[in-house]
Design an enzyme around this catalytic site. Sequence first.
Site, PDB file in Angstrom:
ATOM      1  CB  CYS A  52      -0.925  -0.020   1.220  1.00  0.00           C
ATOM      2  SG  CYS A  52      -1.943   1.454   1.368  1.00  0.00           S
ATOM      3  CB  CYS A  95      -0.645   2.514   4.047  1.00  0.00           C
ATOM      4  SG  CYS A  95      -2.068   1.780   3.282  1.00  0.00           S
ATOM      5  CG  ASP A  96       3.063   1.148   4.530  1.00  0.00           C
ATOM      6  OD1 ASP A  96       2.627   1.682   5.574  1.00  0.00           O
ATOM      7  OD2 ASP A  96       2.830  -0.034   4.235  1.00  0.00           O
TER       8      ASP A  96
END
Length: 320
Positions: free
Chosen positions: A138, A141-142
């Site tokens: 992701c 997200c990251d």
Amino acid sequence: MSNDNEKHVKVLVLGAGPAGLAAALYAARAELKPVVLTGMQLGGQAALTHTIENYPGFPEGVGGAQLGELFQKQAENFGAKVEFDMAHEVDLSQRPYKVTTDSGEYKADTLILTTGANPTHLNVPGEVELTGRGVSYCATCDGWFFKDKKVAIVGGGDSALEEALFITRYASSVTVIHRRDEFRASPVLQKRAKEHPKMNFILDTVVTEVVGTDKIDTLKLKNVKTGAESTFDTDGLFIFIGHVPNTQMFKGQLEMSDLGYVIVNDKMETSVEGVYAAGEIADPHFRQVITSAGMGAAAAIQATRFLETSTAELEEAAKS
Ligand code: NAP
């Protein structure tokens, strides 16, 4: 559970990620006493994310697992029941719908399906061990954690190139490793990726192992045409080789897309009356905690309206 009555519920939610728990919150506030079956993963994919920085209301970010716990607590505060139980089979041929689980059988007047999707894995040594330690599925997200770092991406579709371009905002270099010499991604994305100064490409190549102890250090690579083996040092590895929606159980009973996603309309209604789907099981496009939670809330609102109408109709029919 000891008898059929105890297992007959108005709203049964399958899955306890953001979509399922948001649906449970809304159904609980409508006093429908929803039951949520968690399946294997309480909190869904979001619970695997170290820090979520794009869920509104948490300016400092929030742990993925912690956010899942907060969702659960809030739904339970209003009367939702979260059961650590796994559904194996559903029968959507008549209402109440039948759901067979590890613990027995449920009958549900409405169903909200939020069983999510899982990113496809490479299935190479080191991948599972280093997930969350450099390996991610992701970018939204990251990506931020790789500020000024070297990142590798696996995949050649729209997701891989779109996410690779997104990660160039943070990373010092982004290298796409693809198993062919042609990309599946749209020509526009390919052009943008190829022209980007931070992007590099290793083609006709697969990752055979992810190497590292506490964190990722190196990838072992193999050229599929020549068989030549090499290594590639990196701080991160993002894998975008597709998603698999968890819809196996519903095959043949609900309308689905070619990719296996449940088809819903703008009210989260599936092809079966009283059955709703929300979150990544029905969303190949956004895949965000907030969009999944929004879909879950919408599904519960619609289920509530459906129950009101169908109960009124039953009462009317009983009178005449
Ligand atoms: P995809 O189009 O199926 O592409 C998957 C990529 O991963 C392919 O390049 C494939 O290689 C590669 N791959 C698959 N298994 C692999 C393995 N085991 N090892 C190495 N590589 C592997 O998946 P996606 O990119 O997630 O896209 C899914 C759908 O969503 C598509 O219809 C796409 O157009 C759409 N989408 C659209 C947008 C957009 O419009 N902005 C953004 C994202 C996704 P091969 O090419 O060799 O098969």
